[in-house]
Design a protein around this motif. Structure first.
Motif, mmCIF file in Angstrom:
data_model
loop_
_atom_site.group_PDB
_atom_site.id
_atom_site.type_symbol
_atom_site.label_atom_id
_atom_site.label_comp_id
_atom_site.label_asym_id
_atom_site.label_seq_id
_atom_site.Cartn_x
_atom_site.Cartn_y
_atom_site.Cartn_z
ATOM 1 N N ARG A 309 5.864 -15.067 -1.889
ATOM 2 C CA ARG A 309 5.553 -13.648 -1.731
ATOM 3 C C ARG A 309 5.787 -13.262 -0.261
ATOM 4 O O ARG A 309 5.141 -13.781 0.644
ATOM 5 C CB ARG A 309 4.096 -13.370 -2.119
ATOM 6 N N ASP A 310 6.715 -12.348 -0.068
ATOM 7 C CA ASP A 310 7.003 -11.835 1.275
ATOM 8 C C ASP A 310 7.201 -12.988 2.267
ATOM 9 O O ASP A 310 6.578 -13.041 3.331
ATOM 10 C CB ASP A 310 5.859 -10.910 1.723
ATOM 11 N N SER A 334 7.893 -9.315 -3.728
ATOM 12 C CA SER A 334 7.882 -8.520 -2.481
ATOM 13 C C SER A 334 8.644 -9.223 -1.370
ATOM 14 O O SER A 334 8.215 -9.216 -0.199
ATOM 15 C CB SER A 334 6.433 -8.240 -2.041
ATOM 16 N N LYS A 361 9.666 -6.559 -7.214
ATOM 17 C CA LYS A 361 9.659 -5.767 -5.980
ATOM 18 C C LYS A 361 10.402 -6.487 -4.859
ATOM 19 O O LYS A 361 9.930 -6.572 -3.726
ATOM 20 C CB LYS A 361 8.223 -5.444 -5.557
#
Length: 500
Positions: A309-310, A334, A361
């Motif tokens: 995530r990110d 993300s 995303k």
């Protein structure tokens, strides 16, 4: 003359006497019920004493009770074990009401609670938490670790963390100030109290903990299996490495607008050498490179799911996934990019056990990194694209190399057209499930006969690419979406009204 006969009291001799009701049985057998309750009460008291000992004064006093007192509160004669068995079968919506019956029920209801989200740190440090809830196995300490200011007029929320914000604080990196989060020494003190009071702890969520605090939890709670650590760094991961039975780990290094911490290849290597039984690992806002991911893949051989995530990974880390022997699911959430560096075909290995590939995303604008990922995941069976930016026909055409795809889900991918979708679907010979939702450039009118034939053979098919077309189709015949002059009919002559 009409005649209405009355109900006759005659009863056929072939029928037996009428069966008595429950009320009649209770009234007639009241003495027997009292005897049963008295026997239960006497037996529960006598079991606490040895057979050779004489009855205590309390037991002699209990022999003189009156029968009405037993009937008025028969539930009080039940043991705690029986009441716990009864209360455990009630729905969760009735637990708060049950705890208001009496102090005994309040204590029993607390013994049934297994999970709690702490909001008051003093409630933990004082030890009242374990008196009220002695059988906790899941504890969330994140919100209790945050200090809400007195003039908190703004509530800041993130997908990973949420808290009140001081109105007088700066807009940038307000969470970095010590006054908004408890110091590490106070967090470690609470962890020591928690470890001594919950030896059967299985799931823990904590923020700003140190190496010593996590070492104490690892020693006192050998059954810990799930850990979520906010604001962690390489030094803190030394304490996590002592958790030998840890199976699910979630590390949050950087959260934009809240806090910043550094997790590099050093921490990932320490983690890999200590937690070798990991089944699921999530790295959120963590840095690293090829060496750190390779160490996790080689040491954590039971790893089945990896979530990024990110991430802030360096270029070239993607090829380290080929060392994962049992990886089943790979999720990107993300992420601004998949990999900054493009690799040639001969430099990329394969992950034969990988079956699920999810994007949510994410920005899919680097063609070389996406092509490398698809070459690495050639055996994938399920692909999900949810609200991804940059996924146009050119980028989606790279997925044609995934020959064994059985399930595809597309949601909120506005750049993909019907032509790009058709080119990939027709190349997948094993496709069985298709889900297309809110993809504006995929039109019903552009579906070819070959694509329509493919749709008829699918086992699971959900087709809602354009919500506007569905709305128009659903309003056909209702008279809506028309001008008011056509929708509302003229029912009277307005000029004929008084004052017109």
């Amino acid at each position: 003359m009409a005649f209405s006969p009355e109900k006759s009291n005659f009863r056929s001799p072939l029928k037996g006497p009428p069966s008595p009701s429950w009320n009649d049985l209770l009234l007639k057998n009241k003495k027997a019920i009292n005897h049963v309750l008295f026997t239960m009460h006497l037996q529960s008291r006598s079991n606490k004493q040895t057979p050779s000992s004489s009855p205590s004064p309390q037991l002699r006093k209990s022999l003189d009770f009156t029968l009405p007192s037993l009937v008025s509160d028969p539930i009080s004669l039940l043991s705690d074990q029986i009441l716990l068995s009864i209360l455990s079968k009630l729905p969760d919506s009735q637990r708060n009401c049950n705890s208001l019956v009496s102090k005994r029920w309040l204590n029993l209801q607390g013994r049934l609670v297994r999970s709690i989200k702490l909001l008051d740190w003093d409630f933990l440090v004082s030890g009242r938490l374990f008196v009220r809830f002695p059988n906790l196995v899941h504890v969330d300490l994140v919100n209790g670790s945050l200090i809400s200011p007195g003039n908190a007029g703004v509530f800041c929320s993130n997908r990973l963390l949420s808290s009140h914000v001081d109105c007088s604080a700066d807009a940038k990196d307000w969470f970095l100030k010590e006054r908004f989060v408890l110091p590490s020494d106070e967090i470690d003190k609470g962890l020591r109290v928690l470890a001594s009071g919950c030896p059967n702890l299985r799931r823990l969520l904590v923020v700003n903990a140190s190496e010593l605090g996590l070492l104490g939890v690892a020693e006192e709670c050998p059954t810990l299996q799930v850990l979520e650590l906010h604001r962690c760094n390489d030094q803190v991961l030394r304490g996590i490495a002592a958790c030998q039975n840890l199976q699910i780990l979630r590390l949050i290094g950087n959260v934009d607008g809240f806090y910043k911490s550094l997790v590099t290849d050093i921490g990932l290597t320490i983690l890999a050498q200590g937690c070798k039984r990991l089944v699921k690992l999530e790295l959120s806002g963590c840095e690293g490179s090829y060496e750190g991911i390779k160490a996790i893949a080689q040491c954590c051989q039971m790893l089945e799911e990896l979530i990024l995530r990110d991430h802030r990974m360096e270029g070239g880390w993607l090829s380290a996934l080929s060392y994962c022997e049992n990886l089943n699911t790979l999720r990107f959430m993300s992420c601004k990019s998949i990999d900054h560096c493009g690799w040639f075909d001969e430099d990329v290995g394969s992950c034969p056990t990988l079956e699920r590939l999810h994007f949510e995303k994410c920005q899919l604008r680097n063609k070389e990194s996406l092509r490398t990922l698809f070459l690495l995941c050639q055996e994938v069976r399920e692909v999900i694209f949810h609200n991804c930016w940059g996924l146009d026909n050119e980028m989606f055409s790279l997925s044609t190399g995934l020959r064994r795809v059985k399930s595809l889900c597309l949601e909120s991918c506005s750049l993909l057209t019907t032509e790009g979708l058709e080119s990939a679907l027709l190349s997948w010979k094993e496709i069985q499930s298709l889900k297309v939702i809110s993809c504006g450039n995929i039109k019903d009118s552009e579906i070819s006969p070959a694509l329509s034939t493919l749709f008829s053979t699918l086992k699971d098919f959900q087709w809602r690419p354009d919500t506007k077309s569905l709305l128009s189709a659903g309003l056909v015949g209702t008279g809506m979406r028309k001008r008011g002059s056509k929708l509302f009919k003229k029912t009277c002559d307005w000029k004929s009204l008084p004052g017109a």
